[in-house]
Write a protein that holds these residues in place. Structure first.
Motif, PDB file in Angstrom:
ATOM      1  N   ILE A   1      22.815  -2.980   8.525  1.00  0.00           N
ATOM      2  CA  ILE A   1      21.817  -3.977   8.106  1.00  0.00           C
ATOM      3  C   ILE A   1      20.598  -3.917   9.022  1.00  0.00           C
ATOM      4  O   ILE A   1      20.553  -4.560  10.062  1.00  0.00           O
ATOM      5  N   SER A   2      19.619  -3.133   8.635  1.00  0.00           N
ATOM      6  CA  SER A   2      18.317  -3.075   9.294  1.00  0.00           C
ATOM      7  C   SER A   2      18.421  -3.169  10.817  1.00  0.00           C
ATOM      8  O   SER A   2      19.317  -2.594  11.419  1.00  0.00           O
ATOM      9  N   TRP A   3      17.479  -3.851  11.449  1.00  0.00           N
ATOM     10  CA  TRP A   3      17.472  -4.030  12.899  1.00  0.00           C
ATOM     11  C   TRP A   3      18.530  -5.038  13.329  1.00  0.00           C
ATOM     12  O   TRP A   3      19.064  -4.970  14.431  1.00  0.00           O
ATOM     13  N   VAL A   4      18.802  -5.967  12.465  1.00  0.00           N
ATOM     14  CA  VAL A   4      19.661  -7.087  12.811  1.00  0.00           C
ATOM     15  C   VAL A   4      21.085  -6.644  13.133  1.00  0.00           C
ATOM     16  O   VAL A   4      21.681  -7.107  14.107  1.00  0.00           O
ATOM     17  N   GLY A   5      21.637  -5.750  12.338  1.00  0.00           N
ATOM     18  CA  GLY A   5      23.021  -5.328  12.512  1.00  0.00           C
ATOM     19  C   GLY A   5      23.336  -4.732  13.875  1.00  0.00           C
ATOM     20  O   GLY A   5      24.253  -5.205  14.560  1.00  0.00           O
ATOM     21  N   PRO A   6      22.602  -3.703  14.297  1.00  0.00           N
ATOM     22  CA  PRO A   6      22.900  -3.138  15.616  1.00  0.00           C
ATOM     23  C   PRO A   6      22.701  -4.129  16.756  1.00  0.00           C
ATOM     24  O   PRO A   6      23.485  -4.154  17.709  1.00  0.00           O
ATOM     25  N   ILE A   7      21.686  -4.982  16.639  1.00  0.00           N
ATOM     26  CA  ILE A   7      21.460  -5.973  17.694  1.00  0.00           C
ATOM     27  C   ILE A   7      22.623  -6.956  17.746  1.00  0.00           C
ATOM     28  O   ILE A   7      23.110  -7.299  18.829  1.00  0.00           O
TER      29      ILE A   7
ATOM     30  N   ARG B   1       0.844  -1.189   0.000  1.00  0.00           N
ATOM     31  CA  ARG B   1       0.000   0.000   0.000  1.00  0.00           C
ATOM     32  C   ARG B   1       0.877   1.234   0.000  1.00  0.00           C
ATOM     33  O   ARG B   1       1.959   1.246   0.573  1.00  0.00           O
ATOM     34  N   SER B   2       0.389   2.269  -0.640  1.00  0.00           N
ATOM     35  CA  SER B   2       1.148   3.519  -0.664  1.00  0.00           C
ATOM     36  C   SER B   2       0.922   4.269   0.648  1.00  0.00           C
ATOM     37  O   SER B   2      -0.015   3.978   1.405  1.00  0.00           O
ATOM     38  N   TRP B   3       1.788   5.234   0.885  1.00  0.00           N
ATOM     39  CA  TRP B   3       1.713   6.022   2.114  1.00  0.00           C
ATOM     40  C   TRP B   3       0.333   6.655   2.275  1.00  0.00           C
ATOM     41  O   TRP B   3      -0.227   6.669   3.365  1.00  0.00           O
ATOM     42  N   SER B   4      -0.220   7.165   1.197  1.00  0.00           N
ATOM     43  CA  SER B   4      -1.516   7.848   1.267  1.00  0.00           C
ATOM     44  C   SER B   4      -2.664   6.899   1.598  1.00  0.00           C
ATOM     45  O   SER B   4      -3.722   7.342   2.051  1.00  0.00           O
ATOM     46  N   GLU B   5      -2.468   5.613   1.408  1.00  0.00           N
ATOM     47  CA  GLU B   5      -3.514   4.639   1.724  1.00  0.00           C
ATOM     48  C   GLU B   5      -3.491   4.187   3.184  1.00  0.00           C
ATOM     49  O   GLU B   5      -4.413   3.525   3.636  1.00  0.00           O
ATOM     50  N   LEU B   6      -2.454   4.547   3.912  1.00  0.00           N
ATOM     51  CA  LEU B   6      -2.356   4.159   5.318  1.00  0.00           C
ATOM     52  C   LEU B   6      -3.180   5.081   6.191  1.00  0.00           C
ATOM     53  O   LEU B   6      -3.307   6.279   5.922  1.00  0.00           O
ATOM     54  N   SER B   7      -3.710   4.523   7.284  1.00  0.00           N
ATOM     55  CA  SER B   7      -4.430   5.350   8.251  1.00  0.00           C
ATOM     56  C   SER B   7      -3.419   6.180   9.046  1.00  0.00           C
ATOM     57  O   SER B   7      -2.216   5.922   9.018  1.00  0.00           O
ATOM     58  N   THR B   8      -3.911   7.149   9.766  1.00  0.00           N
ATOM     59  CA  THR B   8      -3.044   7.988  10.592  1.00  0.00           C
ATOM     60  C   THR B   8      -2.289   7.144  11.615  1.00  0.00           C
ATOM     61  O   THR B   8      -1.092   7.341  11.833  1.00  0.00           O
ATOM     62  N   THR B   9      -2.970   6.187  12.224  1.00  0.00           N
ATOM     63  CA  THR B   9      -2.331   5.309  13.207  1.00  0.00           C
ATOM     64  C   THR B   9      -1.222   4.487  12.560  1.00  0.00           C
ATOM     65  O   THR B   9      -0.134   4.334  13.128  1.00  0.00           O
ATOM     66  N   GLN B  10      -1.474   3.973  11.369  1.00  0.00           N
ATOM     67  CA  GLN B  10      -0.466   3.188  10.673  1.00  0.00           C
ATOM     68  C   GLN B  10       0.729   4.051  10.276  1.00  0.00           C
ATOM     69  O   GLN B  10       1.881   3.622  10.388  1.00  0.00           O
ATOM     70  N   ARG B  11       0.482   5.262   9.851  1.00  0.00           N
ATOM     71  CA  ARG B  11       1.579   6.170   9.507  1.00  0.00           C
ATOM     72  C   ARG B  11       2.444   6.470  10.715  1.00  0.00           C
ATOM     73  O   ARG B  11       3.664   6.494  10.641  1.00  0.00           O
ATOM     74  N   ARG B  12       1.786   6.701  11.846  1.00  0.00           N
ATOM     75  CA  ARG B  12       2.541   6.982  13.080  1.00  0.00           C
ATOM     76  C   ARG B  12       3.375   5.775  13.501  1.00  0.00           C
ATOM     77  O   ARG B  12       4.519   5.919  13.939  1.00  0.00           O
ATOM     78  N   ALA B  13       2.809   4.579  13.356  1.00  0.00           N
ATOM     79  CA  ALA B  13       3.537   3.367  13.728  1.00  0.00           C
ATOM     80  C   ALA B  13       4.756   3.171  12.824  1.00  0.00           C
ATOM     81  O   ALA B  13       5.851   2.858  13.312  1.00  0.00           O
ATOM     82  N   VAL B  14       4.580   3.360  11.529  1.00  0.00           N
ATOM     83  CA  VAL B  14       5.699   3.213  10.595  1.00  0.00           C
ATOM     84  C   VAL B  14       6.779   4.245  10.901  1.00  0.00           C
ATOM     85  O   VAL B  14       7.971   3.932  10.918  1.00  0.00           O
ATOM     86  N   THR B  15       6.369   5.472  11.177  1.00  0.00           N
ATOM     87  CA  THR B  15       7.319   6.539  11.501  1.00  0.00           C
ATOM     88  C   THR B  15       8.069   6.224  12.795  1.00  0.00           C
ATOM     89  O   THR B  15       9.296   6.366  12.864  1.00  0.00           O
ATOM     90  N   ALA B  16       7.343   5.769  13.816  1.00  0.00           N
ATOM     91  CA  ALA B  16       7.975   5.446  15.097  1.00  0.00           C
ATOM     92  C   ALA B  16       8.977   4.305  14.945  1.00  0.00           C
ATOM     93  O   ALA B  16      10.081   4.358  15.502  1.00  0.00           O
ATOM     94  N   LEU B  17       8.618   3.279  14.185  1.00  0.00           N
ATOM     95  CA  LEU B  17       9.543   2.167  13.967  1.00  0.00           C
ATOM     96  C   LEU B  17      10.778   2.611  13.191  1.00  0.00           C
ATOM     97  O   LEU B  17      11.892   2.173  13.480  1.00  0.00           O
ATOM     98  N   GLY B  18      10.584   3.490  12.227  1.00  0.00           N
ATOM     99  CA  GLY B  18      11.722   4.017  11.465  1.00  0.00           C
ATOM    100  C   GLY B  18      12.661   4.825  12.336  1.00  0.00           C
ATOM    101  O   GLY B  18      13.883   4.688  12.255  1.00  0.00           O
TER     102      GLY B  18
ATOM    103  N   ALA C   1      12.984   4.535  15.584  1.00  0.00           N
ATOM    104  CA  ALA C   1      13.640   3.608  16.510  1.00  0.00           C
ATOM    105  C   ALA C   1      14.788   2.874  15.831  1.00  0.00           C
ATOM    106  O   ALA C   1      15.861   2.693  16.418  1.00  0.00           O
ATOM    107  N   GLU C   2      14.591   2.465  14.593  1.00  0.00           N
ATOM    108  CA  GLU C   2      15.645   1.758  13.857  1.00  0.00           C
ATOM    109  C   GLU C   2      16.863   2.649  13.630  1.00  0.00           C
ATOM    110  O   GLU C   2      18.002   2.232  13.832  1.00  0.00           O
ATOM    111  N   VAL C   3      16.618   3.885  13.243  1.00  0.00           N
ATOM    112  CA  VAL C   3      17.728   4.819  13.014  1.00  0.00           C
ATOM    113  C   VAL C   3      18.440   5.132  14.329  1.00  0.00           C
ATOM    114  O   VAL C   3      19.673   5.172  14.382  1.00  0.00           O
ATOM    115  N   ALA C   4      17.678   5.328  15.395  1.00  0.00           N
ATOM    116  CA  ALA C   4      18.284   5.617  16.701  1.00  0.00           C
ATOM    117  C   ALA C   4      19.152   4.456  17.174  1.00  0.00           C
ATOM    118  O   ALA C   4      20.247   4.666  17.713  1.00  0.00           O
TER     119      ALA C   4
END
Length: 73
Positions: free
Chosen positions: A56-62, A4-21, A23-26
């Motif tokens: 490498i994504s989440w795996v590398g830092p862990i 699904r494209s970004w515009s098709e996601l609900s506000t809650t889904q957008r926030r979850a994707v943003t939060a996970l992103g 967290a991964e960068v941090a």
């Protein structure tokens, strides 16, 4: 399941994707900072190798935090 494209996601889904992103960068930035500050003798395998693994994504830092760091002496 079709992607699904970004515009098709609900506000809650957008926030979850943003939060996970964020967290991964941090997690990756924290690992790279630790790697940069840690002496080479306290890193299992070599700093250059771990710098690449961390990217490498989440795996590398862990992996770095669980297997790449040796106890400080």
């Amino acid at each position: 399941m079709a992607a699904r494209s970004w515009s098709e996601l609900s506000t809650t889904q957008r926030r979850a994707v943003t939060a996970l992103g964020v967290a991964e960068v941090a997690l990756a930035v924290t690992a790279w900072v630790d790697l940069a500050r840690r002496p080479a003798r306290a890193v299992a395998g070599g700093k250059t190798r771990w710098a690449g693994v961390i990217a490498i994504s989440w795996v590398g830092p862990i992996l770095y935090f669980t297997r790449g760091r040796l106890p400080r002496t």
